[in-house]
Scaffold this active site. Structure first.
Site, PDB file in Angstrom:
ATOM      1  N   THR A  54      -2.345  -4.996  -2.349  1.00 17.96           N
ATOM      2  CA  THR A  54      -2.581  -6.237  -2.811  1.00 17.96           C
ATOM      3  C   THR A  54      -3.471  -6.993  -1.902  1.00 17.96           C
ATOM      4  O   THR A  54      -3.046  -7.002  -0.744  1.00 17.96           O
ATOM      5  CB  THR A  54      -1.454  -6.853  -3.192  1.00 17.96           C
ATOM      6  OG1 THR A  54      -0.846  -7.414  -1.915  1.00 17.96           O
ATOM      7  CG2 THR A  54      -0.621  -6.560  -4.369  1.00 17.96           C
ATOM      8  N   TYR A 100     -10.800  -5.473   4.307  1.00 20.87           N
ATOM      9  CA  TYR A 100     -10.466  -6.753   4.827  1.00 20.87           C
ATOM     10  C   TYR A 100     -11.728  -7.479   5.410  1.00 20.87           C
ATOM     11  O   TYR A 100     -12.566  -6.786   5.739  1.00 20.87           O
ATOM     12  CB  TYR A 100      -9.643  -6.541   6.151  1.00 20.87           C
ATOM     13  CG  TYR A 100      -8.161  -6.076   5.698  1.00 20.87           C
ATOM     14  CD1 TYR A 100      -7.143  -7.016   5.260  1.00 20.87           C
ATOM     15  CD2 TYR A 100      -7.627  -4.895   5.938  1.00 20.87           C
ATOM     16  CE1 TYR A 100      -5.867  -6.697   5.044  1.00 20.87           C
ATOM     17  CE2 TYR A 100      -6.334  -4.169   5.625  1.00 20.87           C
ATOM     18  CZ  TYR A 100      -5.642  -5.269   5.149  1.00 20.87           C
ATOM     19  OH  TYR A 100      -4.265  -4.964   4.866  1.00 20.87           O
ATOM     20  N   LYS A 118       0.928  -1.245   0.055  1.00 24.45           N
ATOM     21  CA  LYS A 118      -0.026   0.029  -0.156  1.00 24.45           C
ATOM     22  C   LYS A 118       1.033   1.336   0.103  1.00 24.45           C
ATOM     23  O   LYS A 118       0.377   2.371  -0.792  1.00 24.45           O
ATOM     24  CB  LYS A 118      -1.092   0.130   1.311  1.00 24.45           C
ATOM     25  CG  LYS A 118      -2.283   0.726   0.950  1.00 24.45           C
ATOM     26  CD  LYS A 118      -3.141   0.666   2.083  1.00 24.45           C
ATOM     27  CE  LYS A 118      -3.609  -0.652   2.584  1.00 24.45           C
ATOM     28  NZ  LYS A 118      -4.275  -0.711   3.815  1.00 24.45           N
ATOM     29  N   GLU A 165      -1.987 -12.769  -4.603  1.00 25.42           N
ATOM     30  CA  GLU A 165      -2.163 -11.188  -4.128  1.00 25.42           C
ATOM     31  C   GLU A 165      -2.671 -10.261  -5.419  1.00 25.42           C
ATOM     32  O   GLU A 165      -2.027 -10.294  -6.312  1.00 25.42           O
ATOM     33  CB  GLU A 165      -0.946 -10.761  -3.895  1.00 25.42           C
ATOM     34  CG  GLU A 165      -0.020 -11.389  -2.659  1.00 25.42           C
ATOM     35  CD  GLU A 165       0.937 -10.824  -2.057  1.00 25.42           C
ATOM     36  OE1 GLU A 165       1.031  -9.420  -1.953  1.00 25.42           O
ATOM     37  OE2 GLU A 165       2.076 -11.528  -1.617  1.00 25.42           O
ATOM     38  N   ASN A 197      -5.079 -10.194  -0.158  1.00 25.84           N
ATOM     39  CA  ASN A 197      -4.695 -11.361   0.144  1.00 25.84           C
ATOM     40  C   ASN A 197      -5.953 -12.423   0.201  1.00 25.84           C
ATOM     41  O   ASN A 197      -6.731 -12.027   0.865  1.00 25.84           O
ATOM     42  CB  ASN A 197      -3.629 -11.618   1.042  1.00 25.84           C
ATOM     43  CG  ASN A 197      -2.288 -11.072   0.623  1.00 25.84           C
ATOM     44  OD1 ASN A 197      -2.365  -9.727   0.511  1.00 25.84           O
ATOM     45  ND2 ASN A 197      -1.272 -11.695   0.716  1.00 25.84           N
TER      46      ASN A 197
END
Ligand code: ADP
Ligand code: MG
Length: 158
Positions: free
Chosen positions: A38, A102, A32, A90, A40
């Protein structure tokens, strides 16, 4: 050693590849901070990749929590954290998100392959390579046969 075209042919045998799962924390390698976050996938999603599918840089389409479908570029590589016995997937989504996501559900379809993984002499070289991957992905995904994967029941269903 296999040439680049051999690698592309190898990878294409496994495409398109559909994957979905929760976005988990990565290894804080600072993607970032480089302007290239990316997202995951967890281990259980990565394990579904065919064993013979080459590692390297792929491109395709992605959406988050059933939202808009965006272009993406993904690296599939060996995970140093597990002494290179496990792979990682990723995904960099080519879209500016307001917030992190997330815990969200990420869906991807991998449709093309750019290059195998390689090591870079400097961080600058790595960043240049990633930017090239992103612009190549962007261009390839404009092709009609690639656009067709964007409009897909896979992304519409939950
Ligand atoms: P980590 O090591 O936890 O994967 P990164 O620096 O790679 O950290 O950042 C990834 C996180 O950034 C994703 O899990 C997601 O929540 C968020 N993110 C924001 N914008 C994007 C984007 N365009 N593509 C991918 N992830 C993004
Ligand atoms: Mg990451």
């Amino acid at each position: 050693m296999r040439g680049i075209f051999g690698c592309v042919r190898m990878a294409e045998k496994f495409l398109p590849h559909y994957a979905e799962g929760e976005v988990v924390k990565g290894f804080g390698r600072g993607s970032k901070e480089l302007g290239i976050p990316t997202a995951n996938f967890p281990e259980n999603v990565v394990e579904k990749l065919p064993a013979d599918m080459p590692t390297g840089v792929y491109y395709g389409w992605a959406n988050v929590d059933g939202g808009e479908v965006h272009k993406m570029c993904m690296s599939v590589g060996w995970n140093p954290y597990y002494k290179n016995t496990k792979k990682t997937m990723e995904t960099h989504i080519m879209h500016k998100f307001q917030d992190d996501f997330y815990g969200s559900r990420l869906k991807v379809v991998m449709v093309g392959y750019i290059r195998p993984m390689s090591t870079f002499a400097s961080l600058d070289e790595l960043i240049t390579a990633i930017k090239n991957d992103i612009s190549e992905s962007d261009r390839k995904l404009e092709e009609p046969k690639m656009q067709h994967y964007k409009v897909n029941n896979f992304f519409a269903s939950s």
